[in-house]
Design a protein around this motif. Structure first.
Motif, PDB file in Angstrom:
ATOM      1  N   PHE A  40      90.752  67.210  20.115  1.00 23.97           N
ATOM      2  CA  PHE A  40      89.973  67.323  21.343  1.00 23.97           C
ATOM      3  C   PHE A  40      90.441  66.320  22.410  1.00 23.97           C
ATOM      4  CE2 PHE A  40      86.179  68.168  23.820  1.00 23.97           C
ATOM      5  CZ  PHE A  40      85.965  66.984  24.492  1.00 23.97           C
ATOM      6  N   GLY A  41      90.812  66.865  23.575  1.00 26.09           N
ATOM      7  CA  GLY A  41      91.142  66.022  24.713  1.00 26.09           C
ATOM      8  C   GLY A  41      92.409  65.208  24.596  1.00 26.09           C
ATOM      9  N   GLN A  42      93.316  65.580  23.693  1.00 26.53           N
ATOM     10  CA  GLN A  42      94.489  64.758  23.455  1.00 26.53           C
ATOM     11  C   GLN A  42      95.727  65.190  24.257  1.00 26.53           C
ATOM     12  OE1 GLN A  42      94.335  61.967  21.722  1.00 26.53           O
ATOM     13  NE2 GLN A  42      92.191  62.369  21.322  1.00 26.53           N
ATOM     14  N   GLY A  43      95.599  66.159  25.129  1.00 28.81           N
ATOM     15  CA  GLY A  43      96.728  66.541  25.964  1.00 28.81           C
ATOM     16  C   GLY A  43      97.911  67.064  25.182  1.00 28.81           C
ATOM     17  N   VAL A  44      97.647  67.841  24.159  1.00 29.00           N
ATOM     18  CA  VAL A  44      98.710  68.362  23.301  1.00 29.00           C
ATOM     19  C   VAL A  44      99.715  69.184  24.102  1.00 29.00           C
ATOM     20  CG1 VAL A  44      99.211  69.885  21.355  1.00 29.00           C
ATOM     21  CG2 VAL A  44      97.231  68.370  21.272  1.00 29.00           C
ATOM     22  N   SER A  45      99.245  70.027  25.009  1.00 28.27           N
ATOM     23  CA  SER A  45     100.041  70.919  25.852  1.00 28.27           C
ATOM     24  C   SER A  45     100.763  71.976  25.024  1.00 28.27           C
ATOM     25  CB  SER A  45     101.037  70.139  26.713  1.00 28.27           C
ATOM     26  OG  SER A  45     102.153  69.727  25.953  1.00 28.27           O
TER      27      SER A  45
END
Length: 225
Positions: free
Chosen positions: A56-61
């Motif tokens: 959650f919210g980790q900017g995986v992209s």
């Protein structure tokens, strides 16, 4: 606790089992999330029971989703994957779709607050046509229009496991709502349907309300505009 690699993740799952339930871990370091080999290796190293993975919210992209999808293919432990607010777009959705086609254990997929759009929704829909294990799908706040929402609704009609569908705050409108209503006739196991904030007008609401009268398994349905 920061999970940096496969070994850390495996240890975190073992040590936090009592506190957070079997196999739950939240990866907290966004810089490590982008290391594809670590994510893929971590998922494969999880042992003993069901694994719940939250990014959650980790900017995986889209780039990070590729390695996660590779790990999910044929994996027998991951049943819950949370990619909310991870900057996932259509390309990432296509990667996840390929994983879903070959995965027989994933039960929950959370993709809320991303950038799927209709293109990403259609990619997921194609995979869901052959997936019969996914029980919860959350695609809220993804700028999905009537075409994308209708594609997802049609795709899960043959999935007897689907219990919870969330389209909240997308651009479903009357056209999409009509298609979702038609899908409800086959989704007799569905218990939760969230269409709040989807711009559904009088026509779509009327069609949906009429269909819901005959869907006795639905426990909660939200149709607020």
């Amino acid at each position: 606790e920061i999970v940096r690699d496969a070994a850390d993740l495996e240890q975190a799952i073992r040590t936090r089992r009592e506190a957070l339930g079997p196999g739950f871990v939240r990866i907290k370091d966004p810089e490590q999330v982008m290391v594809g080999e670590s994510i893929e290796g971590a998922v494969h190293k999880i042992e003993n029971g069901k694994a719940h993975i939250s990014l959650f919210g980790q900017g995986v992209s889209d780039a990070g989703v590729t390695s996660i999808s590779n790990a999910l293919r044929g994996n027998g432990t991951v049943t819950f994957l949370d990619l909310e607010s991870c900057n996932v777009g259509p390309a990432g959705a296509r990667e996840l779709a390929r994983a879903l086609e070959g995965n027989t254990r994933l039960e929950t997929l959370v993709l809320a607050r991303n950038k799927l759009g209709d293109a990403g929704a259609r990619a997921l829909a194609h995979a869901l046509e052959s997936n019969t294990t996914l029980a919860k799908l959350d695609v809220s706040r993804n700028n999905i229009g009537a075409a994308g929402s209708a594609a997802i609704a049609r795709s899960v009609m043959a999935n007897p496991s689907m219990r919870d569908l969330c389209f909240r705050l997308n651009n479903v409108y009357d056209e999409g709502a009509t298609q979702i209503a038609l899908a409800l006739r086959s989704l007799r196991g569905l218990q939760e349907l969230d269409l709040a904030g989807c711009g559904i007008g009088a026509r779509g609401s009327a069609v949906m309300t009429e269909e819901l009268q005959f869907h006795h398994g639905l426990l909660h349905g939200k149709l607020w505009r």
